[in-house]
Design a protein around this motif. Structure first.
Motif, PDB file in Angstrom:
ATOM      1  N   LEU A 335      79.823  92.001  37.833  1.00  0.00           N
ATOM      2  CA  LEU A 335      80.552  92.918  38.421  1.00  0.00           C
ATOM      3  C   LEU A 335      81.768  93.302  37.316  1.00  0.00           C
ATOM      4  O   LEU A 335      82.257  94.413  37.043  1.00  0.00           O
ATOM      5  CB  LEU A 335      81.398  92.428  39.791  1.00  0.00           C
ATOM      6  CG  LEU A 335      81.880  93.658  40.382  1.00  0.00           C
ATOM      7  CD1 LEU A 335      81.056  94.755  40.802  1.00  0.00           C
ATOM      8  CD2 LEU A 335      82.322  93.078  41.949  1.00  0.00           C
ATOM      9  N   THR A 339      82.308  96.660  35.340  1.00  0.00           N
ATOM     10  CA  THR A 339      83.667  97.293  35.493  1.00  0.00           C
ATOM     11  C   THR A 339      84.406  97.706  33.883  1.00  0.00           C
ATOM     12  O   THR A 339      84.943  98.596  33.899  1.00  0.00           O
ATOM     13  CB  THR A 339      84.552  96.610  36.499  1.00  0.00           C
ATOM     14  OG1 THR A 339      83.647  96.028  37.477  1.00  0.00           O
ATOM     15  CG2 THR A 339      85.750  97.160  36.816  1.00  0.00           C
ATOM     16  N   GLN A 340      84.372  96.546  33.364  1.00  0.00           N
ATOM     17  CA  GLN A 340      84.787  96.858  32.053  1.00  0.00           C
ATOM     18  C   GLN A 340      84.109  97.923  31.143  1.00  0.00           C
ATOM     19  O   GLN A 340      84.817  98.911  30.719  1.00  0.00           O
ATOM     20  CB  GLN A 340      84.900  95.520  31.211  1.00  0.00           C
ATOM     21  CG  GLN A 340      85.655  94.459  31.504  1.00  0.00           C
ATOM     22  CD  GLN A 340      85.364  92.885  30.728  1.00  0.00           C
ATOM     23  OE1 GLN A 340      84.289  93.044  30.023  1.00  0.00           O
ATOM     24  NE2 GLN A 340      85.906  91.920  30.995  1.00  0.00           N
ATOM     25  N   GLN A 342      82.571 100.251  32.553  1.00  0.00           N
ATOM     26  CA  GLN A 342      83.016 101.749  33.230  1.00  0.00           C
ATOM     27  C   GLN A 342      84.279 102.221  33.021  1.00  0.00           C
ATOM     28  O   GLN A 342      84.693 103.493  32.639  1.00  0.00           O
ATOM     29  CB  GLN A 342      83.033 101.365  34.778  1.00  0.00           C
ATOM     30  CG  GLN A 342      81.514 101.211  35.237  1.00  0.00           C
ATOM     31  CD  GLN A 342      81.517 101.357  36.786  1.00  0.00           C
ATOM     32  OE1 GLN A 342      82.658 101.025  37.483  1.00  0.00           O
ATOM     33  NE2 GLN A 342      80.334 101.723  37.341  1.00  0.00           N
ATOM     34  N   ASN A 343      85.192 101.281  32.760  1.00  0.00           N
ATOM     35  CA  ASN A 343      86.822 101.505  32.465  1.00  0.00           C
ATOM     36  C   ASN A 343      86.688 102.321  31.054  1.00  0.00           C
ATOM     37  O   ASN A 343      87.159 103.316  30.727  1.00  0.00           O
ATOM     38  CB  ASN A 343      87.666 100.304  32.406  1.00  0.00           C
ATOM     39  CG  ASN A 343      87.776  99.672  33.748  1.00  0.00           C
ATOM     40  OD1 ASN A 343      87.589 100.633  34.764  1.00  0.00           O
ATOM     41  ND2 ASN A 343      88.478  98.595  33.704  1.00  0.00           N
ATOM     42  N   ARG A 600      81.211 108.187  38.106  1.00  0.00           N
ATOM     43  CA  ARG A 600      81.434 106.673  38.108  1.00  0.00           C
ATOM     44  C   ARG A 600      80.876 105.987  39.385  1.00  0.00           C
ATOM     45  O   ARG A 600      81.617 106.463  40.492  1.00  0.00           O
ATOM     46  CB  ARG A 600      82.725 106.324  37.678  1.00  0.00           C
ATOM     47  CG  ARG A 600      83.031 104.994  37.761  1.00  0.00           C
ATOM     48  CD  ARG A 600      84.198 104.412  37.415  1.00  0.00           C
ATOM     49  NE  ARG A 600      85.041 103.224  37.359  1.00  0.00           N
ATOM     50  CZ  ARG A 600      85.614 102.540  36.723  1.00  0.00           C
ATOM     51  NH1 ARG A 600      86.544 103.356  36.119  1.00  0.00           N
ATOM     52  NH2 ARG A 600      85.760 101.332  36.660  1.00  0.00           N
ATOM     53  N   ASP A 602      81.078 103.237  42.359  1.00  0.00           N
ATOM     54  CA  ASP A 602      81.498 102.188  42.884  1.00  0.00           C
ATOM     55  C   ASP A 602      80.833 100.816  42.979  1.00  0.00           C
ATOM     56  O   ASP A 602      79.654 100.813  43.756  1.00  0.00           O
ATOM     57  CB  ASP A 602      82.392 102.424  44.253  1.00  0.00           C
ATOM     58  CG  ASP A 602      83.495 103.514  44.125  1.00  0.00           C
ATOM     59  OD1 ASP A 602      84.134 103.378  43.121  1.00  0.00           O
ATOM     60  OD2 ASP A 602      83.750 103.978  45.147  1.00  0.00           O
ATOM     61  N   LEU A 603      81.428  99.893  42.125  1.00  0.00           N
ATOM     62  CA  LEU A 603      80.248  98.854  42.175  1.00  0.00           C
ATOM     63  C   LEU A 603      80.886  97.689  43.093  1.00  0.00           C
ATOM     64  O   LEU A 603      82.126  97.551  43.402  1.00  0.00           O
ATOM     65  CB  LEU A 603      80.229  97.990  40.820  1.00  0.00           C
ATOM     66  CG  LEU A 603      79.613  99.199  39.816  1.00  0.00           C
ATOM     67  CD1 LEU A 603      79.505  98.402  38.554  1.00  0.00           C
ATOM     68  CD2 LEU A 603      78.056  99.744  40.316  1.00  0.00           C
ATOM     69  N   THR A 604      80.093  96.950  43.893  1.00  0.00           N
ATOM     70  CA  THR A 604      80.738  96.302  45.141  1.00  0.00           C
ATOM     71  C   THR A 604      79.853  94.980  45.209  1.00  0.00           C
ATOM     72  O   THR A 604      78.674  94.826  44.752  1.00  0.00           O
ATOM     73  CB  THR A 604      80.859  97.005  46.350  1.00  0.00           C
ATOM     74  OG1 THR A 604      81.145  96.042  47.633  1.00  0.00           O
ATOM     75  CG2 THR A 604      79.475  97.858  46.586  1.00  0.00           C
ATOM     76  N   SER A 665      73.438 101.917  37.159  1.00  0.00           N
ATOM     77  CA  SER A 665      74.666 101.183  37.658  1.00  0.00           C
ATOM     78  C   SER A 665      74.970  99.637  37.226  1.00  0.00           C
ATOM     79  O   SER A 665      75.760  99.360  36.775  1.00  0.00           O
ATOM     80  CB  SER A 665      74.967 101.218  39.249  1.00  0.00           C
ATOM     81  OG  SER A 665      74.528 102.507  39.695  1.00  0.00           O
ATOM     82  N   GLY A 668      76.072  99.542  33.393  1.00  0.00           N
ATOM     83  CA  GLY A 668      77.455  99.811  33.220  1.00  0.00           C
ATOM     84  C   GLY A 668      77.401 101.285  32.902  1.00  0.00           C
ATOM     85  O   GLY A 668      78.548 101.910  32.752  1.00  0.00           O
TER      86      GLY A 668
END
Ligand SMILES: Nc1ncnc2c1ncn2[C@@H]1O[C@H](COP(=O)(O)OP(=O)(O)OP(=O)(O)O)[C@@H](O)[C@H]1O
Length: 882
Positions: A335, A339-340, A342-343, A600, A602-604, A665, A668
């Motif tokens: 995760l 997330t990095q 995606q940012n 984008r 949302d990853l969870t 997803s 990334g």
């Protein structure tokens, strides 16, 4: 006499008797020096280097395209994998022939099911596999199965070699990634721990300074290699031994030349989402099209067809494209990592950062795969094109570093670049810029050093540049000395013969004896010019020697010194390639997201897949308008969806769309949806028929079962399983039974059921309620509007189920004859009403009755005593049966 000199322009012309000579010094000349001094780079005054100079250096030669040779694939650029299994631990190491790097995998727990080994093979895609000949039998069998090899061992030196024959993998399912490779077995001695450790410590890496003592080297290697990973250490040691034996990359060099290893890195298969070959193919993640030209080689000539990789890969550099492929091959459930990524993509998509984005992309275009150049430097010497590529890469990397340092510090890739693009880069760019004369190097197609670098060299060059005047002077003096009927005299230089006088033939010079001139030694006659050695040319030989050769020698020495100092700092160049590639991939994802309107996700860590307004990234490019659909799996929505619907109503596209969005997803990327919340998955499994699966040679049903078995054996609560029309390859009842059994198996797990999306034409499963009632199970269908015989597909997912496949509708669209369609519909209706189905071409009842009457009459007239019954039956009753 003076007038005669001035009238002979030949005296001042540059003469070359052999154009094929590698280098010749000029003859007496008043023309321009052999290379122009006006276009020299003026960067030698200080350490500065700028884009302008690059433009001048690289833009000036139209035919010079250094990048082209770098990107080419050579035969030796293969991957060699070494594996060791001991005490339930698996260690692995592979050598990438393209970059000359060794990648190592830490010891990981591996039971004798060898799933990790399989993953390693899948990820690394080795061309050559090596292991110990005395390894555990189970392990050897697993390796051979994966390699696809049968026991056709041959001997190469003392390496036992098994050639591959492609076949099914360990679990029986085919794995095309492991088809074309070779297994080699080394003697067990080459894999003993102590020998392997020693071999590693003796390895020479360019980044190890020469003055390092043995102790320094041990400390250095301990910082790179976790020596407590015993299997991994043995795998590396065995790999080094094998490379030496095979002499990878140095086949044609002397035996004292080592296989180049430029760097050592770790690789890990932790957090990798399991995606098998079939799924890649079913979801159209990669799709190779063969190049139409028969002359292009199969491997490198293939170009990417319509595929997810094709859409998302907008990388500008070769290194970027290569890393993008690795990201695709290694989807991650980490995760933090995702997330990095995606940012960074979100940063690049922000309109305020448009300029930064485009500048970075421009710089990345110039970043070349310098690993090959470093390998070249290590073995021999870099070409002119290599030097240009290296300078361009370094220069642009410095620019990238500066830009990244000026951006937001919370973007991970910027932090990595700011840290990794060190002063060593400035050093490399500055020494290259200071030393290499790119204009002259390109003109002479060899390494040429700028002035003010080496005093000795400058002196030689001045002498060399002054040669024309000196030679003119000698020629003039000789002409004055010679008899007046000699009209033309040149001084020329030939590498083997040195300086010579070339005198035009006079009318008296008919035979060799006429060529003798007092004070001159005849050498040869060529093109009506007689060549002599004179006292003055001999004096030139002594004074000047082979100035050009000496200049070349000096420049070669300088080049080797420069190469060595760059190799010592090569680590920074590997960091550049690594981080520039990552930056390139992120920019590529951002560009694709912008072009295709992706959002984008949302990853969870929650175990859910919620997609609102999802689209299929490839189908949406082919149909307009594309109808978006939602996918809700997990939590209150349950985890199994059973989808029925008419043919061509959009079921397969919908199923694959969910799979592709989940996959995107996990690399990334942003996704084609209005919004999505994606839980981290551990695997994506599919049972979808593909073109590739057809070509493997197993029956349709075998493939069905193999793919389903893989999903049933491996899918966990965190996996996504896509089942498209399972069981249609066998009798319907068996197909239904197997499908229901499989689905019941998963439903029986309750909330531990994987996310399952199934489509089927087995309507009886719904009608006869063959599946158990479960909160996890929902029936869905594709909305269709029917107006009489007219049907309109809305491609909209709704709750419920379909009653028919409406196959006749599709058949009509496909152009089947009216007659056939009518009969098909009639049979369907009769079946639905459980009524008997009569032959269409059955004879009328009357004619059948008449036939029976005739047979009865014949029997009644039969005289059983005098008639041969067999003949009677044959001739009268069954005359047509023979
Ligand atoms: N969401 C959509 N929006 C627009 N067109 C679509 C959509 N989904 C599918 N289509 C169109 O319908 C065609 C058939 O889709 P698909 O292959 O998914 O049907 P299917 O229901 O699986 O058919 P079958 O049961 O015969 O395999 C696609 O090739 C595409 O042209």
């Amino acid at each position: 006499m003076a007038s005669s000199i001035s009238s002979h322009r030949a005296l001042s012309s540059c003469t070359s008797t052999s154009d094929a000579r590698p280098h010749h010094q000029p003859s007496s000349t008043v023309t321009a020096p052999p290379f122009s001094t006006t276009s020299h780079l003026d960067l030698s005054a200080d350490d500065s280097f700028n884009e302008q100079s690059i433009g001048r250096v690289f833009g000036s030669r139209a035919g010079d395209q250094p990048g082209l040779q770098i990107d080419g694939e050579e035969d030796e650029n293969q991957t060699h994998l070494s594996v060791v299994w001991h005490g339930g631990q698996l260690g692995a190491a592979y050598y990438d022939g393209e970059t000359a790097e060794i990648h190592m995998m830490r010891d990981s727990a591996e039971p004798d099911t060898f799933t990790l080994l399989k993953q390693v093979f899948h990820q690394v895609q080795p061309k050559f596999i090596v292991t110990s000949a005395t390894a555990d039998e189970r392990f050897l069998k697993a390796v051979k199965d994966l390699q696809g090899g049968k026991d056709t061992t041959s001997t190469v030196g003392d390496i036992r070699q098994t050639s591959s024959v492609s076949g099914p993998g360990t679990d029986g399912e085919p794995d095309s990634s492991m088809g074309d490779n070779q297994l080699q077995l080394l003697p067990s001695l080459d894999y003993t721990l102590e020998v392997c450790k020693r071999r590693i410590l003796a390895m020479s890496l360019p980044s190890i300074p020469e003055h390092f003592t043995e102790e320094d080297r041990t400390i250095f290697f301990s910082s790179l290699i976790p020596f407590d990973c015993l299997c991994m250490v043995r795998a590396v040691g065995g790999l080094l031994k094998y490379l030496e034996k095979r002499r990878v990359g140095v086949e044609l060099e002397g035996y004292n030349v080592r296989v180049p290893v430029l760097s050592i890195r770790m690789f890990s298969l932790e957090h990798i989402v399991s995606v098998d070959e079939n799924t890649y193919s079913a979801l159209q993640i990669f799709q190779k099209e063969r190049h139409p030209s028969a002359y292009k080689s199969a491997g490198s000539g293939a170009k990417e067809g319509l595929s997810l990789f094709g859409i998302l890969n907008k990388t500008k550099s070769v290194v970027g494209s290569k890393l993008m492929r690795v990201w695709f091959m290694r989807p991650s459930c980490d995760l933090a990592l995702l997330t990095q990524r995606q940012n960074a993509i979100a940063f690049f998509l922000a309109s305020v950062n448009t300029e930064v984005t485009s500048t970075l992309q421009e710089c990345l275009k110039q970043v070349k795969n310098v690993a090959r150049i470093l390998k070249q430097m290590r073995q021999a010497q870099a070409s002119v094109g290599d030097w240009q590529a290296l300078y361009k890469t370094t220069y642009n990397a410095i620019n990238i570093g500066d830009i990244c340092r000026a951006q937001r510090a919370d973007i991970e890739i910027f932090k990595k670049i700011a840290r990794g693009f060190t002063e060593d880069l400035h050093y490399i760019a500055s020494v290259i810029s200071k030393i290499v004369d790119f204009d002259e190097s390109a003109a002479q197609n060899r390494f040429v050093v700028k002035s003010n670098v080496d005093a000795e060299l400058d002196h030689r060059k001045r002498t060399y540049n002054g040669l024309p005047d000196l030679m003119t002077q000698v020629a003039r003096e000789e002409l004055n000395r010679l008899s007046s009927d000699i009209e033309e005299c040149n001084v020329i230089y030939l590498p083997q013969l040195g300086y010579l006088l070339a005198i035009s033939c006079t009318s008296k010079m008919q035979q060799e004896k006429d060529f003798s001139v007092p004070g001159l030694e005849f050498v040869f006659l060529s093109n009506n010019m007689v060549h002599y050695k004179s006292a003055s040319t001999k004096a030139l030989d002594v004074k000047l020697g082979d100035t050009q050769c000496e200049i070349t020698d000096l420049e070669t020495q300088i080049m080797h010194r420069l190469q060595n100092s760059i190799l010592e700092r090569s680590e920074v160049l590997f960091t550049v390639m690594q981080h520039a590639a990552e930056l390139d991939c992120l920019l590529s994802f951002a560009a694709a997201a912008k072009d295709q309107n992706y959002t984008r996700p949302d990853l969870t860590e929650d175990n859910i897949i919620h997609i609102t307004g999802g689209r299929h990234p490839l189908q949406e490019l082919c149909v307009s308008p594309f109808v978006p659909n939602d996918t809700y799996s997990g939590g209150k929505f349950g985890k199994m969806k059973f989808l029925t619907g008419p043919n061509a109503s959009g079921k397969s596209v919908y199923l694959k769309q969910a799979g592709v969005i989940a996959f995107m997803s996990h690399i990334g990327s942003f996704v084609p949806a209005e919004g999505a919340t994606i839980g981290m998955l551990d695997g994506i499994y599919t049972r979808v028929q593909t073109l590739e699966s057809v070509s493997i040679g197993l029956s349709t049903f075998m493939l069905d079962i193999n793919q389903m078995a893989l999903a049933l054996n491996n899918a966990t609560a965190k996996s996504l399983v896509i089942v498209d029309e399972f069981g249609k390859g066998t009798e319907a009842v068996d197909g239904i039974a197997l499908l229901c059994a499989s689905l019941k198996h998963w439903l029986g797990r309750g909330t531990l059921c994987p996310h399952v999306l199934v489509s089927s034409h087995f309507h009886s499963i719904v009608k006869q309620s063959l599946l158990p009632q479960s909160q996890e199970l929902t029936y869905q269908t594709m909305e269709v509007l029917q107006n009489g015989d007219e049907m309109v597909f809305l491609y909209q997912l709704i709750e419920g189920h379909a009653d028919h496949s409406y196959a006749s509708h599709i058949a009509a669209q496909a152009g089947l004859p009216e007659e056939l369609l009518k009969r098909g519909k009639q049979v369907t209706d009769l079946l639905a009403q459980s009524k008997p189905i009569h032959r269409v071409n059955a004879e009328s009842i009357d004619s059948q009755f008449q036939k029976c009457q005739d047979i009865a009459d014949v029997f009644l007239k039969l005289d059983l005593e005098h008639t041969n019954v067999t003949e009677f039956l044959r001739d009268k009753i069954l005359p047509n049966s023979q």
